[in-house]
Motif scaffolding. Structure first.
Motif, PDB file in Angstrom:
ATOM      1  N   VAL A  33       2.832  -2.161  -6.979  1.00 45.27           N
ATOM      2  CA  VAL A  33       2.486  -0.947  -6.226  1.00 45.27           C
ATOM      3  C   VAL A  33       1.515  -1.366  -5.127  1.00 45.27           C
ATOM      4  O   VAL A  33       0.659  -2.231  -5.367  1.00 45.27           O
ATOM      5  CB  VAL A  33       1.811   0.086  -7.164  1.00 45.27           C
ATOM      6  CG1 VAL A  33       1.146   1.205  -6.368  1.00 45.27           C
ATOM      7  CG2 VAL A  33       2.819   0.654  -8.152  1.00 45.27           C
ATOM      8  N   LEU A  34       1.657  -0.807  -3.957  1.00 46.19           N
ATOM      9  CA  LEU A  34       0.692  -1.079  -2.898  1.00 46.19           C
ATOM     10  C   LEU A  34       0.078   0.236  -2.411  1.00 46.19           C
ATOM     11  O   LEU A  34       0.793   1.205  -2.141  1.00 46.19           O
ATOM     12  CB  LEU A  34       1.350  -1.805  -1.715  1.00 46.19           C
ATOM     13  CG  LEU A  34       0.335  -2.134  -0.613  1.00 46.19           C
ATOM     14  CD1 LEU A  34       0.389  -3.603  -0.230  1.00 46.19           C
ATOM     15  CD2 LEU A  34       0.539  -1.261   0.611  1.00 46.19           C
ATOM     16  N   ILE A  35      -1.231   0.250  -2.346  1.00 44.39           N
ATOM     17  CA  ILE A  35      -1.963   1.421  -1.814  1.00 44.39           C
ATOM     18  C   ILE A  35      -2.869   0.913  -0.696  1.00 44.39           C
ATOM     19  O   ILE A  35      -3.652  -0.014  -0.906  1.00 44.39           O
ATOM     20  CB  ILE A  35      -2.816   2.095  -2.913  1.00 44.39           C
ATOM     21  CG1 ILE A  35      -1.934   2.477  -4.123  1.00 44.39           C
ATOM     22  CG2 ILE A  35      -3.529   3.329  -2.354  1.00 44.39           C
ATOM     23  CD1 ILE A  35      -2.722   3.003  -5.316  1.00 44.39           C
ATOM     24  N   GLN A  36      -2.728   1.497   0.482  1.00 42.05           N
ATOM     25  CA  GLN A  36      -3.588   1.055   1.586  1.00 42.05           C
ATOM     26  C   GLN A  36      -4.267   2.246   2.251  1.00 42.05           C
ATOM     27  O   GLN A  36      -3.741   3.355   2.277  1.00 42.05           O
ATOM     28  CB  GLN A  36      -2.793   0.243   2.605  1.00 42.05           C
ATOM     29  CG  GLN A  36      -1.772   1.027   3.385  1.00 42.05           C
ATOM     30  CD  GLN A  36      -1.034   0.142   4.390  1.00 42.05           C
ATOM     31  OE1 GLN A  36      -0.966  -1.067   4.246  1.00 42.05           O
ATOM     32  NE2 GLN A  36      -0.493   0.760   5.422  1.00 42.05           N
ATOM     33  N   ALA A  37      -5.457   1.980   2.770  1.00 45.71           N
ATOM     34  CA  ALA A  37      -6.254   3.030   3.410  1.00 45.71           C
ATOM     35  C   ALA A  37      -6.542   2.659   4.853  1.00 45.71           C
ATOM     36  O   ALA A  37      -6.722   1.490   5.190  1.00 45.71           O
ATOM     37  CB  ALA A  37      -7.579   3.209   2.660  1.00 45.71           C
ATOM     38  N   ALA A 162       7.281  -3.856  -3.023  1.00 43.98           N
ATOM     39  CA  ALA A 162       6.643  -2.919  -3.959  1.00 43.98           C
ATOM     40  C   ALA A 162       7.596  -1.776  -4.301  1.00 43.98           C
ATOM     41  O   ALA A 162       8.415  -1.382  -3.482  1.00 43.98           O
ATOM     42  CB  ALA A 162       5.357  -2.360  -3.338  1.00 43.98           C
ATOM     43  N   GLU A 163       7.468  -1.248  -5.520  1.00 40.84           N
ATOM     44  CA  GLU A 163       8.292  -0.088  -5.896  1.00 40.84           C
ATOM     45  C   GLU A 163       7.648   1.224  -5.449  1.00 40.84           C
ATOM     46  O   GLU A 163       8.324   2.244  -5.327  1.00 40.84           O
ATOM     47  CB  GLU A 163       8.555  -0.059  -7.396  1.00 40.84           C
ATOM     48  CG  GLU A 163       7.333   0.183  -8.257  1.00 40.84           C
ATOM     49  CD  GLU A 163       7.673   0.220  -9.742  1.00 40.84           C
ATOM     50  OE1 GLU A 163       7.822   1.328 -10.273  1.00 40.84           O
ATOM     51  OE2 GLU A 163       7.798  -0.863 -10.346  1.00 40.84           O
ATOM     52  N   VAL A 164       6.338   1.180  -5.224  1.00 44.30           N
ATOM     53  CA  VAL A 164       5.621   2.353  -4.704  1.00 44.30           C
ATOM     54  C   VAL A 164       4.689   1.880  -3.599  1.00 44.30           C
ATOM     55  O   VAL A 164       3.969   0.897  -3.781  1.00 44.30           O
ATOM     56  CB  VAL A 164       4.790   3.062  -5.804  1.00 44.30           C
ATOM     57  CG1 VAL A 164       3.880   4.129  -5.204  1.00 44.30           C
ATOM     58  CG2 VAL A 164       5.692   3.675  -6.865  1.00 44.30           C
ATOM     59  N   VAL A 165       4.739   2.558  -2.464  1.00 43.32           N
ATOM     60  CA  VAL A 165       3.805   2.296  -1.361  1.00 43.32           C
ATOM     61  C   VAL A 165       3.147   3.620  -0.987  1.00 43.32           C
ATOM     62  O   VAL A 165       3.841   4.578  -0.630  1.00 43.32           O
ATOM     63  CB  VAL A 165       4.527   1.700  -0.130  1.00 43.32           C
ATOM     64  CG1 VAL A 165       3.586   1.628   1.075  1.00 43.32           C
ATOM     65  CG2 VAL A 165       5.088   0.313  -0.444  1.00 43.32           C
ATOM     66  N   LEU A 166       1.829   3.672  -1.106  1.00 42.17           N
ATOM     67  CA  LEU A 166       1.085   4.884  -0.736  1.00 42.17           C
ATOM     68  C   LEU A 166       0.178   4.529   0.441  1.00 42.17           C
ATOM     69  O   LEU A 166      -0.740   3.709   0.313  1.00 42.17           O
ATOM     70  CB  LEU A 166       0.258   5.381  -1.924  1.00 42.17           C
ATOM     71  CG  LEU A 166       1.065   5.715  -3.192  1.00 42.17           C
ATOM     72  CD1 LEU A 166       0.134   6.100  -4.334  1.00 42.17           C
ATOM     73  CD2 LEU A 166       2.088   6.811  -2.922  1.00 42.17           C
ATOM     74  N   ASP A 167       0.484   5.124   1.594  1.00 39.28           N
ATOM     75  CA  ASP A 167      -0.244   4.835   2.827  1.00 39.28           C
ATOM     76  C   ASP A 167      -1.167   6.027   3.081  1.00 39.28           C
ATOM     77  O   ASP A 167      -0.702   7.117   3.412  1.00 39.28           O
ATOM     78  CB  ASP A 167       0.781   4.644   3.957  1.00 39.28           C
ATOM     79  CG  ASP A 167       0.168   4.050   5.210  1.00 39.28           C
ATOM     80  OD1 ASP A 167      -0.999   3.616   5.150  1.00 39.28           O
ATOM     81  OD2 ASP A 167       0.864   4.015   6.242  1.00 39.28           O
ATOM     82  N   LEU A 168      -2.470   5.812   2.909  1.00 36.03           N
ATOM     83  CA  LEU A 168      -3.430   6.924   2.933  1.00 36.03           C
ATOM     84  C   LEU A 168      -3.940   7.181   4.346  1.00 36.03           C
ATOM     85  O   LEU A 168      -4.542   6.304   4.971  1.00 36.03           O
ATOM     86  CB  LEU A 168      -4.607   6.616   1.998  1.00 36.03           C
ATOM     87  CG  LEU A 168      -4.253   6.210   0.563  1.00 36.03           C
ATOM     88  CD1 LEU A 168      -5.530   5.998  -0.262  1.00 36.03           C
ATOM     89  CD2 LEU A 168      -3.339   7.236  -0.109  1.00 36.03           C
ATOM     90  N   HIS A 169      -3.682   8.377   4.829  1.00 37.21           N
ATOM     91  CA  HIS A 169      -4.088   8.792   6.176  1.00 37.21           C
ATOM     92  C   HIS A 169      -4.834  10.117   6.076  1.00 37.21           C
ATOM     93  O   HIS A 169      -5.051  10.654   4.995  1.00 37.21           O
ATOM     94  CB  HIS A 169      -2.849   9.007   7.058  1.00 37.21           C
ATOM     95  CG  HIS A 169      -2.170   7.746   7.471  1.00 37.21           C
ATOM     96  ND1 HIS A 169      -2.169   7.302   8.766  1.00 37.21           N
ATOM     97  CD2 HIS A 169      -1.456   6.836   6.758  1.00 37.21           C
ATOM     98  CE1 HIS A 169      -1.497   6.172   8.846  1.00 37.21           C
ATOM     99  NE2 HIS A 169      -1.044   5.868   7.642  1.00 37.21           N
ATOM    100  N   CYS A 170      -5.189  10.689   7.245  1.00 37.34           N
ATOM    101  CA  CYS A 170      -5.628  12.078   7.304  1.00 37.34           C
ATOM    102  C   CYS A 170      -5.273  12.622   8.674  1.00 37.34           C
ATOM    103  O   CYS A 170      -4.928  11.868   9.585  1.00 37.34           O
ATOM    104  CB  CYS A 170      -7.126  12.219   7.046  1.00 37.34           C
ATOM    105  SG  CYS A 170      -8.153  11.587   8.378  1.00 37.34           S
TER     106      CYS A 170
END
Ligand SMILES: [Zn+2]
Length: 376
Positions: A33-37, A162-170
């Motif tokens: 899983v990849l999570i980036q901010a 990655a099976e999940v990629v969450l790209d954190l924005h606003c």
């Protein structure tokens, strides 16, 4: 936790930057899983969520609860982080090229297909692990002639398998909302429920290749490229659930929000079996998914003082007054109407705007726009 440093191409003698990734959990289970901010470097809510995630992931790792590798990039954009101009942080566009940091991620499917064809030509089925390795290699081969291109290559290379990629924005001011591919909705719905998303905007092709789409669309594109080359249908699952998570507005930065958002993301991973324990109960959906082509902006017809007329998250009707532009010089007040029925999910944070500014966005059901669907 393992920290990896990825050197970017040096843009001029005497300057070097690096991307730092934090790796939690076992990397040998074939799950990632990849999570980036803060790919848009001035969007701060994700940074605080990453802070809370880092602590929680360390705890989960120490208790043996992680079922795969979770890669966290608290600062996804070291180039944009340093772009301060006249006391303002310019984190959305690369100052050297004018390009949006969240656009122009490469389509690596054709090259990955080329790498896979020799084995598949003998009639074998596609192995997901081999397909992921081919996508990784295709990313590694991408040319990178500038620091920005080397950043994009590094980010895509970390996420593509990655099976999940969450790209954190606003957004400027907003309720929490998501962007993803329509085909992924069944897998994204638990995330929408757990985060309390108030809008989910879906598009097959948003235009200009944002990061999430480069990761998730790689799979249908790979299937299509293989089918063309092999002359037979190729079945591939949508093996990457990539989502852009818009964590409300740029000033919505509190420990309470960040801690509960971090927990919601971890519960989503628990629901997918990436974190040990019973799957969480899913709250009710707070919105229905709508097409990105149905998200309509309201533009300022002239410059002036922007006065919002309804709160964020309001369900508005077509023709309803949602804001005013006031011209204190001429004395005029121009009411602005909602162009559609839908949820007012994002709006401008500045209160003085120029003619043509997008002052707010309403998520409607009817797909009426075409072409490039994202804001600049
Ligand atoms: Zn952004």
């Amino acid at each position: 936790m393992i920290e990896q440093r990825h050197a970017l191409l040096s843009s001029s003698p005497g300057t070097t930057r690096e991307l730092v990734s934090l790796h939690f959990g076992p990397a040998d289970r074939g799950r990632k899983v990849l999570i980036q901010a803060s790919l848009h470097a001035d969007e701060v809510p994700g940074l605080l969520v990453a802070h809370h995630l880092r602590r929680r992931l360390a705890e989960l790792e120490a208790s043996g609860a992680l079922r795969g590798e979770i890669v966290l990039l608290p600062f996804a954009n070291p180039v944009g982080l340093a772009q301060w101009v006249l006391q303002s942080h310019e984190g959305r566009f690369d100052l050297a090229s004018g390009e949006n940091f969240n656009r122009h991620y490469a389509d690596v499917a054709a090259r990955a297909a080329e790498l896979l064809v020799p084995r598949l030509a003998r009639g074998a089925n596609v192995d997901l692990g081999e397909a992921r390795a081919a996508l990784r290699q295709a990313c590694a081969e991408l040319p990178a002639g500038t620091e920005l291109q080397s950043l994009r290559r590094a980010l895509l290379g970390l996420a593509i398998d990655a099976e999940v990629v969450l790209d954190l924005h606003c957004d400027n001011e907003a309720v929490l909302h998501l962007y993803t591919l329509p085909a992924l909705w069944p897998e994204v719905e638990p995330l929408a429920r757990l985060t309390g998303s108030r809008a989910v905007l879906m598009a097959e092709v948003s235009g200009d290749e944002p990061f999430d789409e480069a990761c998730s669309a790689a799979w249908p594109r790979l299937a299509a490229a293989l089918a063309t080359r092999l002359g037979r249908p190729i079945e591939l699952p949508p093996a990457c659930v990539a989502v852009t998570v818009e964590l409300r507005g740029e000033r919505d930065v509190t420990h309470e929000l960040a801690a509960s958002d971090a927990e919601a993301l971890l519960q989503f991973l628990a629901w997918r079996g990436m974190v040990a324990g019973p799957p969480p109960a899913l709250p009710d959906l707070a919105c229905e998914p709508t097409p990105l082509a149905g998200s309509l902006p309201v533009l300022a017809p002239h410059g002036g003082v922007l006065v919002h007329a309804v709160p964020l998250g309001t369900r508005v009707s077509r023709g309803e007054i949602v804001a005013e532009i006031v011209d204190p010089l001429g004395g005029g007040v121009t009411p602005l109407e909602s162009p559609t029925d839908g949820v007012l999910y994002a709006r401008e944070s500045r209160r003085f705007v120029l003619a043509g500014t997008r002052v707010l966005k309403v998520a409607g059901r009817e797909p009426v726009r075409s072409g490039k669907l994202l804001s600049d």
